[in-house]
Design a protein around this motif. Structure first.
Motif, short mmCIF file in Angstrom:
data_model
loop_
_atom_site.label_atom_id
_atom_site.label_comp_id
_atom_site.label_asym_id
_atom_site.label_seq_id
_atom_site.Cartn_x
_atom_site.Cartn_y
_atom_site.Cartn_z
N ILE A 1 0.73 -1.16 0.59
CA ILE A 1 0.02 0.03 -0.39
C ILE A 1 0.73 1.10 -0.22
O ILE A 1 0.42 1.70 -0.99
N ASP B 1 2.27 1.94 -3.08
CA ASP B 1 1.82 2.14 -4.66
C ASP B 1 1.79 3.62 -4.43
O ASP B 1 1.37 4.49 -5.48
N GLY C 1 -3.15 4.71 -4.76
CA GLY C 1 -3.19 3.34 -3.87
C GLY C 1 -5.00 3.01 -3.57
O GLY C 1 -5.30 3.56 -3.00
N ARG C 2 -5.13 1.25 -3.15
CA ARG C 2 -6.15 1.38 -1.80
C ARG C 2 -6.30 1.94 -1.10
O ARG C 2 -5.44 3.09 -0.18
N LYS D 1 -6.19 1.07 -8.01
CA LYS D 1 -4.29 -0.07 -8.05
C LYS D 1 -4.19 -0.42 -9.25
O LYS D 1 -4.60 -1.10 -10.23
N TYR D 2 -2.40 -0.05 -9.75
CA TYR D 2 -2.06 -0.23 -11.08
C TYR D 2 -1.78 -1.37 -11.15
O TYR D 2 -0.89 -2.08 -9.95
#
Length: 166
Positions: A53, A56, A63-64, A82-83
């Motif tokens: 997380i 990201d 991110g999340r 999220k990629y």
């Protein structure tokens, strides 16, 4: 804070959310349609927070997001981008504790999240990877206007990929 709804706050995860991450990733019922074993130690949640997380957030700028229930002040799940390099797309992912299923929270958070994708992040297309049989997640995807793009496999599981232009 990312955004709010009548019942929810979507925000970045913080160090204080380790116990909530552990809970949502240790309840077998929550993981029925998630290709991972339930966590058994808090250290696994710390690792997820730092190595996935937070990484990201650093690498992608997103991110999340934690989903906090306004009435209780507790993190009850996650929802956000999220990629996924395997698809070269940004996925809208979501997961909630069972006591919040069937209350429209998934759709409420998902709608709020994707409303932030384009203006906040410049994301104009999103997908959702949903394992076969996960009717609740498919319902959320459809409720927010996503359409079936195609069938595929991911992590050796059969999935339906939903899609939406934003």
């Amino acid at each position: 804070m990312i955004t709010t709804t009548d019942r929810l706050i979507l925000r970045h995860f913080t160090e204080d959310d380790v116990d909530a991450l552990f809970l949502m990733n240790s309840v077998p019922e929550v993981l029925t349609y998630i290709p991972m074993a339930p966590m058994t130690e808090r250290a696994e949640a710390e690792k997820l927070l730092h190595e996935v997380i937070f990484e990201d957030y650093r690498r992608r700028g997103f991110g999340r997001w934690a989903v906090e229930h306004k009435a209780s002040g507790k993190v009850i799940g996650f929802c956000g981008p999220k990629y996924l390099p395997e698809f070269d797309k940004v996925e809208l992912g979501y997961r909630y504790l069972p006591e919040f299923w069937g209350q429209g929270i998934g759709s409420e958070a998902a709608r709020a999240a994707i409303n932030e994708f384009k203006p906040r992040l410049g994301i104009d297309e999103t997908i959702a990877l949903i394992l076969d049989g996960n009717l609740g997640s498919m319902g959320v995807a459809r409720h927010i206007g996503m359409e079936v793009l195609r069938r595929d496999t991911f992590m050796e599981r059969d999935i339906t990929i939903f899609h939406k232009w934003l």
